[in-house]
Write a protein that holds these residues in place. Sequence first.
Motif, short mmCIF file in Angstrom:
data_model
loop_
_atom_site.label_atom_id
_atom_site.label_comp_id
_atom_site.label_asym_id
_atom_site.label_seq_id
_atom_site.Cartn_x
_atom_site.Cartn_y
_atom_site.Cartn_z
N GLU A 59 -1.44 -8.25 -1.26
CA GLU A 59 -2.86 -8.54 -1.01
C GLU A 59 -3.74 -8.04 -2.15
OE1 GLU A 59 -3.44 -6.59 2.69
OE2 GLU A 59 -2.54 -8.20 3.90
N VAL A 60 -3.42 -6.85 -2.66
CA VAL A 60 -4.22 -6.28 -3.75
C VAL A 60 -4.01 -7.08 -5.04
CG1 VAL A 60 -4.59 -4.25 -5.19
CG2 VAL A 60 -4.23 -3.98 -2.74
N CYS A 61 -2.79 -7.49 -5.30
CA CYS A 61 -2.53 -8.31 -6.50
C CYS A 61 -3.35 -9.59 -6.46
CB CYS A 61 -1.04 -8.64 -6.60
SG CYS A 61 -0.01 -7.28 -7.21
N GLU A 62 -3.43 -10.21 -5.30
CA GLU A 62 -4.23 -11.43 -5.17
C GLU A 62 -5.71 -11.13 -5.40
OE1 GLU A 62 -3.20 -12.76 -1.27
OE2 GLU A 62 -1.27 -13.62 -1.90
N LYS A 63 -6.18 -9.99 -4.92
CA LYS A 63 -7.57 -9.57 -5.09
C LYS A 63 -7.89 -9.38 -6.58
CE LYS A 63 -8.97 -6.27 -2.39
NZ LYS A 63 -10.02 -6.84 -1.52
N LEU A 64 -6.89 -8.88 -7.33
CA LEU A 64 -7.09 -8.59 -8.75
C LEU A 64 -6.67 -9.74 -9.66
CD1 LEU A 64 -5.73 -4.92 -8.73
CD2 LEU A 64 -8.10 -5.62 -9.03
N HIS A 65 -6.28 -10.86 -9.07
CA HIS A 65 -5.81 -12.03 -9.82
C HIS A 65 -4.59 -11.67 -10.67
CE1 HIS A 65 -10.14 -13.91 -9.59
NE2 HIS A 65 -9.59 -13.68 -8.40
N LEU A 66 -3.67 -10.92 -10.08
CA LEU A 66 -2.43 -10.55 -10.74
C LEU A 66 -1.25 -11.21 -10.03
CD1 LEU A 66 -2.90 -6.68 -11.20
CD2 LEU A 66 -2.90 -8.39 -13.03
N PRO A 67 -0.21 -11.62 -10.78
CA PRO A 67 0.99 -12.13 -10.13
C PRO A 67 1.59 -11.04 -9.24
CG PRO A 67 1.04 -12.55 -12.50
CD PRO A 67 -0.11 -11.63 -12.26
N ILE B 98 -4.06 1.01 -3.56
CA ILE B 98 -2.91 1.42 -2.76
C ILE B 98 -3.02 2.90 -2.36
CG2 ILE B 98 -0.39 1.70 -2.71
CD1 ILE B 98 -1.37 -1.22 -2.63
N LEU B 99 -3.39 3.76 -3.29
CA LEU B 99 -3.41 5.20 -3.02
C LEU B 99 -4.68 5.67 -2.34
CD1 LEU B 99 -1.86 6.46 -6.39
CD2 LEU B 99 -0.71 6.18 -4.18
N GLU B 100 -5.76 4.90 -2.48
CA GLU B 100 -7.05 5.19 -1.83
C GLU B 100 -7.57 6.60 -2.12
OE1 GLU B 100 -6.68 4.24 2.30
OE2 GLU B 100 -6.58 2.08 1.94
N PRO B 101 -7.79 6.93 -3.39
CA PRO B 101 -8.39 8.23 -3.72
C PRO B 101 -9.85 8.28 -3.29
CG PRO B 101 -8.31 6.83 -5.65
CD PRO B 101 -7.55 6.11 -4.58
N ASP C 256 6.15 2.94 4.83
CA ASP C 256 6.82 1.82 5.48
C ASP C 256 6.93 0.68 4.47
OD1 ASP C 256 7.65 0.23 8.00
OD2 ASP C 256 6.04 -0.98 7.14
N ALA C 257 8.16 0.30 4.14
CA ALA C 257 8.39 -0.65 3.05
C ALA C 257 7.67 -1.98 3.28
CB ALA C 257 9.89 -0.90 2.88
N PHE C 258 7.72 -2.50 4.51
CA PHE C 258 7.10 -3.80 4.78
C PHE C 258 5.59 -3.72 4.59
CE2 PHE C 258 4.99 -6.76 7.70
CZ PHE C 258 5.53 -7.97 7.27
N SER C 259 4.96 -2.71 5.17
CA SER C 259 3.50 -2.57 5.05
C SER C 259 3.09 -2.31 3.61
CB SER C 259 3.02 -1.41 5.94
OG SER C 259 3.31 -1.66 7.29
N PHE C 260 3.91 -1.53 2.90
CA PHE C 260 3.62 -1.20 1.50
C PHE C 260 3.58 -2.47 0.65
CE2 PHE C 260 5.31 -0.27 -2.76
CZ PHE C 260 4.35 0.62 -3.22
N TYR C 261 4.62 -3.29 0.73
CA TYR C 261 4.68 -4.49 -0.10
C TYR C 261 3.66 -5.53 0.34
CZ TYR C 261 8.66 -3.01 -2.88
OH TYR C 261 9.46 -2.34 -3.76
N LYS C 262 3.36 -5.57 1.62
CA LYS C 262 2.33 -6.49 2.11
C LYS C 262 0.98 -6.14 1.50
CE LYS C 262 0.38 -8.32 6.45
NZ LYS C 262 -1.03 -7.93 6.30
N LYS C 263 0.66 -4.86 1.49
CA LYS C 263 -0.61 -4.43 0.92
C LYS C 263 -0.64 -4.66 -0.59
CE LYS C 263 -3.95 -0.66 0.82
NZ LYS C 263 -4.28 0.72 1.27
N CYS C 264 0.48 -4.38 -1.26
CA CYS C 264 0.56 -4.62 -2.71
C CYS C 264 0.30 -6.08 -3.03
CB CYS C 264 1.92 -4.20 -3.24
SG CYS C 264 2.16 -2.41 -3.37
#
Length: 250
Positions: free
Chosen positions: A121-129, A156-159, A111-119
């Motif tokens: 959030e993760v970027c913020e967690k990693l201090h990435l733009p 994102i992939l949750e291995p 789902d495009a919306f959920s995918f980019y939303k999670k991306c």
Amino acid sequence: MLEIQNLTVACEEKEILKSFNLKIQDGEIHVLMGPNGAGKSTVVKSIMHHPSYQIKSGHILFHGKEITDLKPNEIARLGLYYISQTPIEIEGITNAEMLRTAFIEKGEKVDAFSFYKKCKEVCEKLHLPTNFVNREVNVGMSGGERKKNELLGMWILEPNFLLLDEIDSGLDVDALRLVGENLREYHEKTGASILVITHQQSLIDILKPTHVHRMNEGTIVESGDLSLAKKIEKYGFLETNNVSGSESHE
């Protein structure tokens, strides 16, 4: 979860691993330590079936299934995630395209919306733009950015199994702490097993591994808990031979 049985591996006809054995249970964190040339990187590359490494004998089992002869993408689909010392650049392919393709490979809808939303959030967690999601994979990134970018893929992939080959390489103090804390948080949230190669005691202190192994000449010569890493830090690899006896590594 992962079991390596009597694995012998060569690269360019030179034998590196010699009847190597290791068993990792669900949720455990194992650290491989040893001098340069001991065969540590060969272990994780052999698990992922890197084409430069020839498995001469032995078996690799994941959840009881033989994966010794599987292709790297087939191994990845099972939930193994490998981060190398120097993640490669992939021009013309963005992080978003790569990650979406990985989901499709696993047969999952995106789902495009959920995918980019999670991306985001993760970027913020990693201090990435947040625009890192749309950048070409590792292209033009510093060593620290590449490692964080690989962790973006992890979140994102949750291995369920992480193979980390000197993920601390090229990281400054702050980046090392951030990477270590993200790995620890991921482990606590998912229960993933981790096999990490490192020389950094500070990363070991953050991860708090359940098992520490010392390698030499292609095999494990000693296994223990966190105290073994402390002993290696104090005495070095050569002197540790004189102050420690070998223990079981299963």
